[in-house]
Design an enzyme around this catalytic site. Structure first.
Site, PDB file in Angstrom:
ATOM      1  N   GLU A 140      88.214  32.779  15.365  1.00 38.61           N
ATOM      2  CA  GLU A 140      89.271  33.752  14.720  1.00 38.61           C
ATOM      3  C   GLU A 140      90.593  34.128  15.511  1.00 38.61           C
ATOM      4  OE1 GLU A 140      87.830  37.931  14.916  1.00 38.61           O
ATOM      5  OE2 GLU A 140      88.952  38.278  12.839  1.00 38.61           O
ATOM      6  N   GLY A 273      87.650  40.389  24.534  1.00 40.57           N
ATOM      7  CA  GLY A 273      86.451  40.773  25.084  1.00 40.57           C
ATOM      8  C   GLY A 273      85.214  40.106  24.685  1.00 40.57           C
ATOM      9  N   ALA A 274      85.063  40.391  23.324  1.00 35.49           N
ATOM     10  CA  ALA A 274      83.824  39.669  22.468  1.00 35.49           C
ATOM     11  C   ALA A 274      84.288  39.298  20.997  1.00 35.49           C
ATOM     12  CB  ALA A 274      82.576  40.584  22.654  1.00 35.49           C
ATOM     13  N   GLU A 276      82.791  38.325  17.101  1.00 37.35           N
ATOM     14  CA  GLU A 276      81.484  38.845  16.279  1.00 37.35           C
ATOM     15  C   GLU A 276      80.730  37.606  15.482  1.00 37.35           C
ATOM     16  OE1 GLU A 276      84.562  39.867  15.837  1.00 37.35           O
ATOM     17  OE2 GLU A 276      85.036  39.902  13.620  1.00 37.35           O
ATOM     18  N   ASN A 277      81.063  36.348  15.907  1.00 37.20           N
ATOM     19  CA  ASN A 277      80.602  35.078  15.163  1.00 37.20           C
ATOM     20  C   ASN A 277      79.273  35.501  14.643  1.00 37.20           C
ATOM     21  OD1 ASN A 277      82.920  33.589  16.332  1.00 37.20           O
ATOM     22  ND2 ASN A 277      81.567  33.859  18.072  1.00 37.20           N
ATOM     23  N   HIS A 309      80.002  47.630  18.424  1.00 36.92           N
ATOM     24  CA  HIS A 309      81.283  47.173  17.791  1.00 36.92           C
ATOM     25  C   HIS A 309      80.962  45.685  17.091  1.00 36.92           C
ATOM     26  CE1 HIS A 309      85.570  46.694  17.342  1.00 36.92           C
ATOM     27  NE2 HIS A 309      85.296  45.405  16.844  1.00 36.92           N
ATOM     28  N   GLU A 310      80.398  45.009  17.954  1.00 34.35           N
ATOM     29  CA  GLU A 310      80.106  43.317  17.682  1.00 34.35           C
ATOM     30  C   GLU A 310      79.117  43.272  16.558  1.00 34.35           C
ATOM     31  OE1 GLU A 310      82.840  41.463  18.095  1.00 34.35           O
ATOM     32  OE2 GLU A 310      83.560  42.710  19.619  1.00 34.35           O
ATOM     33  N   HIS A 313      80.168  44.401  13.216  1.00 30.33           N
ATOM     34  CA  HIS A 313      80.741  43.265  12.291  1.00 30.33           C
ATOM     35  C   HIS A 313      79.853  42.439  11.401  1.00 30.33           C
ATOM     36  CE1 HIS A 313      84.961  43.841  13.379  1.00 30.33           C
ATOM     37  NE2 HIS A 313      84.750  43.616  14.561  1.00 30.33           N
ATOM     38  N   GLU A 332      88.214  45.757  11.944  1.00 33.01           N
ATOM     39  CA  GLU A 332      88.573  46.188  13.112  1.00 33.01           C
ATOM     40  C   GLU A 332      88.339  47.714  13.088  1.00 33.01           C
ATOM     41  OE1 GLU A 332      87.626  44.646  15.052  1.00 33.01           O
ATOM     42  OE2 GLU A 332      87.954  42.754  14.530  1.00 33.01           O
TER      43      GLU A 332
HETATM   44 ZN    ZN Z   1      85.990  43.686  16.250  1.00 30.71          ZN
END
Ligand code: ZN
Length: 888
Positions: A140, A273-274, A276-277, A309-310, A313, A332
């Site tokens: 991304e 940070g991370a 979300e694949n 959060h992830e 997603h 987001e």
């Molecule tokens: Zn995100």
């Protein structure tokens, strides 16, 4: 009829032509860790819907070896293969036209496992004493094309069947479960199951050495966490949060998690940070690993919010995906908002919604700039997408959602979201699709209400005036630059009069509005309760009015003087909720920066927060102090020391109550506050704090497990070490740096980096910045250093940026990390002359991935320059500051 095309038609286009649509990818990748290259084959099933001699897809920095297209009529080899690195496209030209219908394209290619933390990249891990290479992906927004030729747009969803050939001893991970594995000498080939429909930016692969723990949700989804060897214990917290949030979302959306497994993997180097694949969330280690002894409470909170959060997603983003990057905020903004909701369910004692205000405040700050952008932003060049992963998409996005949820109510909101996810699952959606569902379920004209909030830049400031029980409201766009620009929003206004029991709400739909509050003013009647009695002494003239109750709306409020003074009294008497106290301070600070209120009135307002112990409010108070000090250096240099003394006195109240040492069983927010307050005192050069910090740091050097410097107060000690490093002596800095190098607790390393540029001596700051050009600090961690540059080091930091720009560009590429150099360094300086120089310098060095950040940063400098000029005109300030500094 067949249209004529030539290659030039495909160049300079924002989107790919739509005459071929991918249905399924079979992707086989073979990374080579000694040559740091990879080879690959991709077979893409295509549906051709218009006769064509061209196939156009995305590809960047890949060498194409062979290509062919096969359909029921035969196999076609292109007569020309053109790669365009400006537009990241690969054009295959065929002699004959390819017919409408199904077929498949096969491309063999190779590439470099790069060091730039995007596409398919390499990073290193330590095996015993030996450094070894491993590989990960970060696609991304638009970097899948660096790994394999593909139709790299979120709307072009397809299924993916990934195969990896990797060294035998390594773990290979991808979005789906392993279906089969075949050994072949020193290599193994790992075949993954075919995924459901998904966008290219969510494809992921990680190959490395890990320890692994797992758990299963009540609905049978296996959740795994992959950690560096020997650290799987540190993955337990994230695992727990991932399992619980998966269960919460399954219920909330009423749609099951779409994949059979979900893995979280921490890789040694990662730019965000991370990420979300789908089914494989990739993390930077410090946002996943939690050490029971060494990690501060703020880390526990961060890990919880990031995991929530992830995982969100997986529905919001992965199952339902934005149609184009313009709607990135749908991903987001929602994931941000809902991660707070889940954190609040998991840890109600954290009172996390009050911390949400810090997010909202970030959104309000950025969106008060002329060069900000709408939530729904036009994207003309794929590479500029990277710049909109910012406070507008995340923080304004989530704040606007919270405002809407507050207006529609929780139940309606949840019902709408569940309908939306069900309706658009495995598809793509635009912002208006969501509004339509919300309108449908709620019966409210959500589209009409929300248009201005997401389609135009900025937000309103509401001017409030009271004349004979009539409250008058007037809205205009709020800009820190003071420029008057048109703008009108439909604003959900809430207000209370003298008590939270006397509230009113309405929609301000035009520029002006009037509300009669007589009934609220005369409310105090027969059934006077004890709380009311306390307020009875407030005569009508003293009755306070707070607009934007609980700070649930995304706007600022500017009260006429009379109302502002009444509110200040209410603050001093502690009549207000913490959220409202926060809002008054935050708005006051912004209005002062915009020169709509004087610095004197801001300093008087700040004085009402003397006895504050709320974490969120004091955090904001500290930021306000930094902002004021920053301009005071140029505006009122003679008063800077007294100003510092005033700020120190303000913070001493909480510092004395909290002390240095954690108290077992204390509030989460108290332990957060302790760290912030002591660090601020060290930054303001409070002598006693600095001495104590240095003393405790010496103890830490001798005993790493000492309880005298807990994880949340260490940053204060590091700041004290750096602020005491000036001139020739570098002893303290050296011992901090060797502590960094011998430390393998990630959060401690990050915290040290956050402080190493905080010296008062510009030359020491320069030394710290030069480390960013060496190999001493992992690329992913430069953000910490850049975020901690001292006020004293600002001038030299900007000079350093210009002197080293070419090197920075080579080392950090055009990616997420590069923008940090601009956004963290450029706004540090204060004058229009410096802004001009920076503008001139970058004039010939502009590129699409920095332009937005550069413009915003320059605007921030000019806003400060204007503020400084206005503060210089206020001749009563030095006396006021002197008086305030003497108050204890
Ligand atoms: Zn995100």
């Amino acid at each position: 009829m067949e249209k004529k095309h030539n290659i030039d038609e495909f160049k300079g286009q924002t989107r790919l032509p739509n005459f071929a649509i991918p249905k399924k990818y079979e992707l086989h990748l073979t990374p080579n860790f000694s040559s740091c290259k990879f080879s690959g084959t991709v077979k893409i099933n295509l549906s051709i819907n218009e006769k064509t001699k061209f196939l156009v897809l995305n590809s960047l920095e890949l060498a194409i070896q062979t290509t062919s297209f096969t359909n029921s009529y035969g196999k076609y080899t292109p007569c020309d293969v053109v790669q365009d690195d400006e537009d990241d496209i690969l054009v295959l030209v065929f002699d004959e036209s390819l017919c409408v219908g199904e077929g498949f394209l096969v491309i063999e290619f190779s590439g470099v496992l790069n060091e730039h933390l995007r596409g398919f990249y390499r990073c290193t891990y330590v095996d015993g004493e030996v450094k070894k290479n491993m590989a990960a992906t970060q696609f991304e927004a638009v970097d899948a094309r660096r790994c394999f030729p593909c139709y790299d747009e979120p709307a072009l969803k397809a299924t993916f069947k990934v195969t990896l050939s990797v060294p035998l001893e390594l773990t290979a991970l991808s979005n789906m479960r392993v279906e089969n594995e075949k050994l072949d000498g020193e290599l193994k080939t790992v075949y993954f199951e075919e995924s459901p429909l998904m966008s290219t930016y969510l494809v992921a692969v990680v190959v490395g050495l890990f320890d692994h723990i797992e758990d299963t949700t009540t609905t049978g989804v296996v959740v795994g966490v992959y950690c560096p060897v020997g650290k799987s214990d540190q993955g337990k917290l994230a695992l727990d949060i991932a399992v619980k949030s998966l269960e919460i979302y399954t219920k909330y959306f009423s749609v099951p998690y779409p994949l059979p497994k979900l893995d979280l993997v921490a890789v040694p180097e990662f730019s965000a940070g991370a990420m979300e694949n789908y089914g494989l969330i990739v993390y930077r280690e410090s946002d996943l690993l939690y050490h029971d002894l060494h990690s501060p409470p703020s880390k526990k909170q961060r890990i919880t919010i990031v995991a929530a959060h992830e995982v969100a997603h997986q529905w919001f983003g992965n199952l339902v995906t934005m149609e184009w990057w313009t709607h990135l905020w749908l991903n987001e903004g929602f994931a941000t908002w809902i991660s707070f909701m889940v954190t609040n369910i998991l840890y109600p004692e954290w009172n996390i919604w009050s911390q949400f205000l810090l997010e909202t405040s970030n959104g309000l700050q950025m969106d008060a700039l002329e060069k900000s952008h709408p939530i729904e932003v036009e994207i003309h060049h794929a590479r500029s997408v990277i710049e909109i992963f910012d406070a507008i998409s995340y923080e304004k996005g989530s704040a606007v959602i919270r405002m809407l949820q507050g207006y529609l109510g929780e139940v309606t909101f949840q019902k709408s979201l569940s309908t939306y996810i069900t309706r658009y699952q495995a598809k793509n959606a635009r912002t208006e699709d969501l509004w339509n569902v919300l309108s449908e379920v709620s019966g409210e004209p959500v589209n009409l209400m929300m248009n201005a909030w997401t389609k135009s830049t900025g937000y309103p400031v509401i001017h409030v005036q009271l004349t004979d029980n009539i409250l008058e409201f007037k809205q205009s766009r709020f800009l820190l630059s003071g420029v008057q620009v048109d703008g009108q929003w439909i604003v959900p206004i809430t207000l209370c009069v003298g008590s939270y029991e006397r509230q009113k709400k309405f929609l301000l739909e035009s520029r002006d509005g009037r509300v009669d509050i007589s009934e609220l003013v005369h409310y105090i009647g027969d059934d006077v309760n004890s709380n009311e009695k306390k307020h009875e002494e407030d005569s009508k003239e003293n009755l306070w009015i707070k607009v934007n109750v609980d700070q649930s709306g995304f706007y600022r409020v500017n009260y006429e003087d009379k109302l502002a003074i009444r509110l200040r009294k209410a603050l001093q008497n502690n009549y207000l909720l913490p959220t409202d106290k926060f809002g008054i301070l935050d708005d006051g600070n912004a209005l002062c920066q915009a020169c709509e209120q004087s610095l004197s009135s801001l300093l008087m307002l700040v004085d009402a927060y003397r006895k504050e112990l709320d974490y969120v409010i004091v955090s904001r108070l500290i930021e306000v102090c930094y902002d004021v000090l920053n301009i005071a250096i140029d505006a009122i240099p003679g008063s800077v020391n007294e100003l510092k003394q005033y700020f120190i006195n303000l913070l001493m109240y909480s510092a004395e109550r909290l002390g240095w040492d954690s108290i077992s069983g204390e509030d989460h927010s108290n332990s957060l506050l302790r760290g912030e307050v002591i660090k601020a005192l060290a930054t303001f050069d409070h002598d006693k704090t600095q001495q104590e910090a240095l003393r405790r740091f010496q103890i830490l050097l001798n005993d790493r497990n000492t309880s005298l410097l807990s994880a949340n107060t260490r940053k204060a000690a590091y700041v004290a070490v750096m602020r005491s490093t000036a001139g020739e002596s570098r002893t303290a800095f050296k011992s901090l740096w060797s502590f960094y190098k011998s430390n393998d607790v990630l959060q401690e390393r990050d915290d040290i980096l956050r402080c190493i540029a905080s010296s008062t001596d510009p030359n020491v700051v320069l030394e710290a910045l030069n480390l960013l050009l060496s190999d001493e600090i992992p690329d992913q961690d430069i953000i910490y250093v850049l975020g901690g540059i001292s006020l004293e080091g600002s001038g030299i930091a900007v000079r350093w940026l210009k002197d080293n720009w070419e090197r920075i560009l080579v080392k950090y590429g055009a990616g997420l990390l590069l923008t940090n150099f601009i956004s963290q360094i450029v706004p540090l300086v204060n004058s229009n002359e410096e802004a001009d120089e920076i503008e001139a310098f970058f004039g010939s060095r502009m590129n699409p991935s920095i332009s937005l950040n550069l413009n915003l940063s320059i605007e921030k400098i000019r806003i400060k320059a204007r503020w400084i000029e206005s503060v210089k005109q206020d001749h009563s300030l030095p006396d006021l500051i002197k008086q305030l500094s003497l108050r204890k």
